[in-house]
Design a protein around this motif. Structure first.
Motif, mmCIF file in Angstrom:
data_model
loop_
_atom_site.group_PDB
_atom_site.id
_atom_site.type_symbol
_atom_site.label_atom_id
_atom_site.label_comp_id
_atom_site.label_asym_id
_atom_site.label_seq_id
_atom_site.Cartn_x
_atom_site.Cartn_y
_atom_site.Cartn_z
ATOM 1 N N LEU A 430 -30.904 -8.474 19.134
ATOM 2 C CA LEU A 430 -31.095 -9.656 18.301
ATOM 3 C C LEU A 430 -30.541 -10.917 18.956
ATOM 4 C CD1 LEU A 430 -30.349 -8.226 14.745
ATOM 5 C CD2 LEU A 430 -32.510 -9.125 15.565
ATOM 6 N N ALA A 431 -29.771 -10.748 20.019
ATOM 7 C CA ALA A 431 -29.264 -11.913 20.746
ATOM 8 C C ALA A 431 -30.383 -12.483 21.616
ATOM 9 C CB ALA A 431 -28.056 -11.515 21.602
ATOM 10 N N THR A 432 -31.363 -13.084 20.945
ATOM 11 C CA THR A 432 -32.509 -13.667 21.629
ATOM 12 C C THR A 432 -32.903 -14.951 20.917
ATOM 13 O OG1 THR A 432 -34.739 -13.183 22.471
ATOM 14 C CG2 THR A 432 -34.224 -12.400 20.266
ATOM 15 N N ALA A 433 -33.495 -15.874 21.663
ATOM 16 C CA ALA A 433 -33.835 -17.178 21.095
ATOM 17 C C ALA A 433 -34.751 -17.023 19.886
ATOM 18 C CB ALA A 433 -34.523 -18.038 22.158
ATOM 19 N N GLY A 434 -34.429 -17.717 18.802
ATOM 20 C CA GLY A 434 -35.249 -17.696 17.601
ATOM 21 C C GLY A 434 -34.858 -16.650 16.581
ATOM 22 N N SER A 435 -33.978 -15.726 16.964
ATOM 23 C CA SER A 435 -33.573 -14.671 16.031
ATOM 24 C C SER A 435 -32.870 -15.249 14.807
ATOM 25 C CB SER A 435 -32.648 -13.677 16.753
ATOM 26 O OG SER A 435 -32.145 -12.711 15.869
ATOM 27 N N GLY A 436 -32.004 -16.245 15.022
ATOM 28 C CA GLY A 436 -31.308 -16.871 13.898
ATOM 29 C C GLY A 436 -32.254 -17.612 12.966
ATOM 30 N N ASP A 437 -33.322 -18.185 13.504
ATOM 31 C CA ASP A 437 -34.313 -18.863 12.663
ATOM 32 C C ASP A 437 -34.981 -17.868 11.713
ATOM 33 O OD1 ASP A 437 -33.782 -21.192 14.149
ATOM 34 O OD2 ASP A 437 -35.292 -20.657 15.637
ATOM 35 N N ILE A 438 -35.196 -16.649 12.202
ATOM 36 C CA ILE A 438 -35.808 -15.617 11.369
ATOM 37 C C ILE A 438 -34.858 -15.205 10.255
ATOM 38 C CG2 ILE A 438 -36.637 -13.227 11.379
ATOM 39 C CD1 ILE A 438 -37.654 -13.850 14.263
ATOM 40 N N LEU A 439 -33.569 -15.066 10.577
ATOM 41 C CA LEU A 439 -32.580 -14.754 9.540
ATOM 42 C C LEU A 439 -32.567 -15.829 8.455
ATOM 43 C CD1 LEU A 439 -30.238 -13.090 8.389
ATOM 44 C CD2 LEU A 439 -28.704 -14.327 9.950
ATOM 45 N N THR A 440 -32.692 -17.093 8.860
ATOM 46 C CA THR A 440 -32.750 -18.185 7.885
ATOM 47 C C THR A 440 -33.952 -18.025 6.960
ATOM 48 O OG1 THR A 440 -31.640 -19.700 9.412
ATOM 49 C CG2 THR A 440 -32.890 -20.690 7.619
ATOM 50 N N GLY A 441 -35.094 -17.635 7.519
ATOM 51 C CA GLY A 441 -36.288 -17.415 6.694
ATOM 52 C C GLY A 441 -36.109 -16.265 5.716
ATOM 53 N N ILE A 442 -35.480 -15.191 6.170
ATOM 54 C CA ILE A 442 -35.244 -14.036 5.295
ATOM 55 C C ILE A 442 -34.329 -14.425 4.142
ATOM 56 C CG2 ILE A 442 -34.222 -11.734 5.160
ATOM 57 C CD1 ILE A 442 -34.990 -11.365 8.138
ATOM 58 N N LEU A 443 -33.193 -15.058 4.475
ATOM 59 C CA LEU A 443 -32.222 -15.405 3.438
ATOM 60 C C LEU A 443 -32.761 -16.503 2.532
ATOM 61 C CD1 LEU A 443 -29.516 -15.076 2.116
ATOM 62 C CD2 LEU A 443 -28.493 -16.495 3.906
ATOM 63 N N GLY A 444 -33.486 -17.459 3.099
ATOM 64 C CA GLY A 444 -34.079 -18.503 2.274
ATOM 65 C C GLY A 444 -34.995 -17.925 1.222
ATOM 66 N N TYR A 445 -35.848 -16.979 1.632
ATOM 67 C CA TYR A 445 -36.717 -16.324 0.656
ATOM 68 C C TYR A 445 -35.900 -15.630 -0.429
ATOM 69 C CZ TYR A 445 -38.890 -12.263 -1.390
ATOM 70 O OH TYR A 445 -39.265 -11.312 -2.287
ATOM 71 N N MET A 446 -34.860 -14.912 -0.043
ATOM 72 C CA MET A 446 -34.076 -14.154 -1.018
ATOM 73 C C MET A 446 -33.390 -15.070 -2.023
ATOM 74 S SD MET A 446 -32.657 -11.235 1.597
ATOM 75 C CE MET A 446 -31.619 -10.424 0.419
ATOM 76 N N LEU A 447 -32.920 -16.229 -1.575
ATOM 77 C CA LEU A 447 -32.281 -17.170 -2.491
ATOM 78 C C LEU A 447 -33.282 -17.805 -3.447
ATOM 79 C CD1 LEU A 447 -29.747 -19.042 -0.151
ATOM 80 C CD2 LEU A 447 -29.360 -17.043 -1.594
ATOM 81 N N SER A 448 -34.551 -17.824 -3.069
ATOM 82 C CA SER A 448 -35.571 -18.454 -3.921
ATOM 83 C C SER A 448 -36.074 -17.540 -5.024
ATOM 84 C CB SER A 448 -36.762 -18.915 -3.064
ATOM 85 O OG SER A 448 -37.575 -17.813 -2.674
ATOM 86 N N ASP A 449 -35.841 -16.246 -4.895
ATOM 87 C CA ASP A 449 -36.435 -15.263 -5.802
ATOM 88 C C ASP A 449 -35.457 -14.931 -6.931
ATOM 89 O OD1 ASP A 449 -37.568 -13.066 -7.071
ATOM 90 O OD2 ASP A 449 -38.367 -12.220 -5.217
ATOM 91 N N SER A 450 -35.798 -15.304 -8.155
ATOM 92 C CA SER A 450 -34.893 -15.088 -9.282
ATOM 93 C C SER A 450 -34.690 -13.612 -9.585
ATOM 94 C CB SER A 450 -35.426 -15.802 -10.532
ATOM 95 O OG SER A 450 -36.725 -15.332 -10.860
ATOM 96 N N SER A 451 -35.617 -12.750 -9.177
ATOM 97 C CA SER A 451 -35.419 -11.317 -9.397
ATOM 98 C C SER A 451 -34.326 -10.772 -8.489
ATOM 99 C CB SER A 451 -36.709 -10.535 -9.168
ATOM 100 O OG SER A 451 -37.021 -10.427 -7.799
ATOM 101 N N LEU A 452 -33.961 -11.531 -7.462
ATOM 102 C CA LEU A 452 -32.863 -11.141 -6.585
ATOM 103 C C LEU A 452 -31.570 -11.869 -6.948
ATOM 104 C CD1 LEU A 452 -34.732 -11.066 -3.153
ATOM 105 C CD2 LEU A 452 -34.143 -9.139 -4.611
ATOM 106 N N THR A 453 -31.684 -13.157 -7.286
ATOM 107 C CA THR A 453 -30.471 -13.904 -7.652
ATOM 108 C C THR A 453 -30.021 -13.575 -9.071
ATOM 109 O OG1 THR A 453 -31.744 -15.796 -8.485
ATOM 110 C CG2 THR A 453 -31.120 -15.830 -6.142
ATOM 111 N N GLY A 454 -30.968 -13.197 -9.944
ATOM 112 C CA GLY A 454 -30.635 -12.930 -11.331
ATOM 113 C C GLY A 454 -30.404 -14.188 -12.143
ATOM 114 N N ILE A 455 -30.848 -15.350 -11.620
ATOM 115 C CA ILE A 455 -30.568 -16.634 -12.263
ATOM 116 C C ILE A 455 -31.861 -17.252 -12.791
ATOM 117 C CG2 ILE A 455 -29.788 -18.990 -11.836
ATOM 118 C CD1 ILE A 455 -27.562 -16.917 -12.054
ATOM 119 N N TYR A 456 -31.801 -17.695 -14.044
ATOM 120 C CA TYR A 456 -32.928 -18.394 -14.679
ATOM 121 C C TYR A 456 -32.371 -19.623 -15.392
ATOM 122 C CZ TYR A 456 -35.093 -13.841 -13.930
ATOM 123 O OH TYR A 456 -35.555 -12.682 -13.363
#
Length: 508
Positions: A430-456
């Motif tokens: 994972l120590a390769t260029a762009g890997s951190g950008d992908i992690l940002t996309g994964i976590l960004g999606y998870m924070l946007s989904d109320s079924s994961l955050t449990g917040i309404y």
């Protein structure tokens, strides 16, 4: 989640267990776990009569564990050999091994046999290892099963000697130990199996908790519901991405593609004009987001934070932004909102310090953590961060009032109140260029989904839930690296190709 304890804590509990159950009983129980692990490692490669298992035996209880394990394996039909690496050995364990006609040689006498070993059990040193002891050199490709701790690894600090015995698997006894997931340890322990031996840690507070794949599955399922299948795209989460520049156009594309590959309901993107056409080709599912629309979205969020009227559920900020000319006005407005955000890369250079109502996750590597500390008025070296990662990550979490993910072979997730989680054994690839950008996309999606955050409605995501989701994203990211590496070399684009299948494995 797996509780993690210091060596001192493990020693204290072990002493109590010895006083209650006796050292011989505990040693035999540990040996049975070790023997079972050896059999499991050889199950697909050799029959007992064809396999040669060599034990590298040290002077203390660790060596005794190894001898008792060899005794059990010999009784099950395996060819075994004990190589004594020191002048003395555990007397009772030596007698037990002799009772099954086990062969004991000095290391110098039997060293040539190592090249024929199907498996080597490293039982030289345990948690008492100190730097500088002479360790044998094993032939390339030797499969090693470590007893409690790989020899050459300091189990208090996680620092390993240059000639540490690299393990394919480590069976550690009592509990997971801090030094097995710190500094060099993830590179040398291989897969870690915890044999609890029914030790009683009920009165001991763990130093931290390790989030593994099973733990991540449980954490992700906390708020999921069968009703999720009936949601439309806006209810599944809308992620706003602020990223990219003429200097770094690829980062925005990688983060966007990652979020789409995760299954985000809708991705809105605020990128420079010169990046927009490239992004539209790379991720045609994205919808542009201009300054006026961001203002409208933030206004609606004040009334419908996670409700039907909200235009954006969460934000991802920073990948590919040119720190010399960041879109500071737009970012500043987002930082003033109460919507969750993950902030990475150049976004870390503009995120404000001090109190904030926004639930934030900062995702620096060690050098970026040092930069964040410097911005907060604290001067440290990268080596100091490496030596005491939780301490310095805690400083950043407090200074920026944010959950902080310090990325590395071991990743540390720390909240402003000092609570922390650990994710270990991320793939080195994972120590390769762009890997951190992908992690940002994964976590960004998870924070946007109320079924994961449990917040309404108008509630905000708690720091404890931010920590859990951040750890889950890091676990998924690590698994993504391992899956991709199994099929060849790793690049950011190849990681994204594998992302949908990995997300499916985690229930998405």
């Amino acid at each position: 989640m797996i509780p993690v304890y210091s060596v001192a804590q493990v020693r204290a509990v072990e002493a109590q267990e010895i006083s209650k159950r006796g050292s011989e009983s505990l040693m035999r129980a540990a040996a049975s776990e070790l023997a079972a692990a050896a059999e499991a490692m050889l199950a697909q490669t050799a029959s007992p009569t064809d396999a040669l298992i060599i034990g590298l035996i040290g002077p203390g209880n660790n060596g005794g564990d190894g001898l008792y394990a060899l005794t059990e394996l010999a009784q099950r039909g395996y060819q075994t050999l004990a190589l004594q690496c020191t002048e003395t050995g555990h007397p009772e364990a030596l007698k037990a091994y002799a009772s099954v006609a086990g062969t004991v040689k000095s290391l110098s006498e039997g060293e040539e046999a190592l090249s024929s070993a199907s498996l080597v059990i490293d039982a030289i040193y345990g948690i008492g290892y100190r730097t500088g002891a002479q360790l044998p050199k094993l032939p390339a490709g030797t499969r090693v099963l470590a007893c409690d701790v790989p020899s050459g690894l300091n189990c208090e600090t996680g620092s390993a000697d240059d000639d540490v015995l690299l393990a394919e698997r480590t069976v550690t006894f009592g509990a997971m130990k801090t030094g097995l997931i710190s500094q060099d340890a993830p590179l040398v322990t291989g897969e870690i199996q915890v044999a609890t031996l029914d030790f009683d840690f009920s009165s001991i507070t763990p130093e931290t908790h390790l989030v593994d794949e099973n733990s991540a599955q449980e954490l992700l399922n906390v708020h999921r519901s069968w009703r999720d299948a009936g949601r439309h795209k806006y209810e599944r989460g809308v992620l706003g991405l602020i990223a990219g520049s003429a200097l770094y156009p690829g980062a925005a594309q990688l983060t966007a593609r990652a979020a789409v590959a995760c299954g985000v309901g809708l991705l809105r993107t605020h990128v420079p004009e010169e990046v927009q056409s490239l992004l539209s080709l790379a991720a045609p599912e994205t919808v542009p987001l201009d300054d006026e629309q961001i203002t409208e979205a933030l206004s609606l969020a004040r009334r419908h934070l996670h409700g039907r009227g909200a235009k954006i559920s969460a934000w991802a900020i920073g990948p590919g932004i040119d720190s010399r000319t960041p879109p500071t006005g737009v970012i500043a407005n987002v930082f003033d909102s109460r919507q969750p955000a993950v902030i990475d890369a150049s976004g870390l250079e503009v995120v404000p310090t001090g109190p904030s109502e926004q639930p934030r996750v900062l995702t620096p590597h060690a050098k970026e953590l040092r930069m964040l500390l410097r911005r907060a008025g604290v001067s440290v070296t990268t080596e100091e961060v490496r030596q005491d990662p939780i301490r310095w990550t805690r400083w950043v979490a407090l200074a920026y009032n944010a959950v902080v993910l310090l990325k590395g072979p071991t990743s540390y997730v720390v909240a402003p109140n000092g609570a922390n989680l650990v994710v270990c054994h991320a793939a080195a690839q994972l120590a390769t260029a762009g890997s951190g950008d992908i992690l940002t996309g994964i976590l960004g999606y998870m924070l946007s989904d109320s079924s994961l955050t449990g917040i309404y409605g108008l509630e905000t995501v708690s720091n404890s839930r931010l920590m859990e989701l951040t750890a889950c994203a890091a676990v998924i990211h690590g698994q993504l690296g391992r899956v991709t590496a199994q099929q060849g070399t790793v690049s950011a684009s190849r990681l994204i190709d594998q992302l949908p299948a990995v997300m499916k494995d985690f229930g998405f």
